[in-house]
Design an enzyme around this catalytic site. Structure first.
Site, PDB file in Angstrom:
ATOM      1  N   LEU A  21      34.180  48.128  37.211  1.00 13.72           N
ATOM      2  CA  LEU A  21      35.195  48.228  36.153  1.00 13.72           C
ATOM      3  C   LEU A  21      35.863  46.915  35.751  1.00 13.72           C
ATOM      4  CD1 LEU A  21      37.121  51.586  36.703  1.00 13.72           C
ATOM      5  CD2 LEU A  21      35.467  50.999  34.933  1.00 13.72           C
ATOM      6  N   ASP A  22      35.547  45.806  36.386  1.00 11.27           N
ATOM      7  CA  ASP A  22      36.146  44.540  35.965  1.00 11.27           C
ATOM      8  C   ASP A  22      35.148  43.393  36.098  1.00 11.27           C
ATOM      9  OD1 ASP A  22      38.244  43.117  34.830  1.00 11.27           O
ATOM     10  OD2 ASP A  22      39.135  42.604  36.760  1.00 11.27           O
ATOM     11  N   ILE A  23      33.915  43.660  35.701  1.00  7.10           N
ATOM     12  CA  ILE A  23      32.905  42.602  35.734  1.00  7.10           C
ATOM     13  C   ILE A  23      33.193  41.646  34.589  1.00  7.10           C
ATOM     14  CG2 ILE A  23      30.452  42.065  35.471  1.00  7.10           C
ATOM     15  CD1 ILE A  23      29.847  44.721  36.833  1.00  7.10           C
ATOM     16  N   THR A  62      39.490  43.933  32.106  1.00  9.02           N
ATOM     17  CA  THR A  62      39.957  42.785  31.344  1.00  9.02           C
ATOM     18  C   THR A  62      39.553  42.907  29.885  1.00  9.02           C
ATOM     19  OG1 THR A  62      39.758  41.414  33.319  1.00  9.02           O
ATOM     20  CG2 THR A  62      39.870  40.250  31.214  1.00  9.02           C
TER      21      THR A  62
END
Length: 105
Positions: A21-23, A62
């Site tokens: 979920l935040d690559i 992000t």
């Protein structure tokens, strides 16, 4: 290539798929041999066996890297990470920050 292998392992190599979920580019580190290491698992969720998605309560991640479908539905699937990885590839090819690309600046 190592980052794509890490994502594949998280999605297919465990009994419960893990969605990062935040690559983003700042979550990928290079060691002394220039081998990529994926980090920053603070928003990661695990999808229950037999389920296709996890229903989130709010959008995590992000801006610029977050999957637009996830932003609309809050359904966490492996596709969220695949979309983010695609954004990284565009970032590498263009040299532009995704938040700038998608904000129209």
């Amino acid at each position: 290539m190592e980052t794509s292998y890490a994502i594949c392992y998280m999605h297919c190599g465990t009994s419960r798929p893990i969605v990062h979920l935040d690559i983003k580019s700042s979550s990928i580190f290079l060691d002394e041999s220039f081998t990529a290491k994926l980090s920053n698992f603070g928003f990661a969720v695990s999808i229950a066996p037999g389920e296709d998605f996890f229903r989130g309560n709010s959008v995590e991640g992000t801006f610029g890297y977050v999957d637009p479908e996830y932003q609309e539905t809050l359904w966490v699937t492996e596709k969220c990470d695949v979309c983010s990885f695609g954004v990284i590839l565009v970032e590498v090819l263009t040299g532009q920050n995704p938040s700038e690309m998608f904000s129209g600046q």
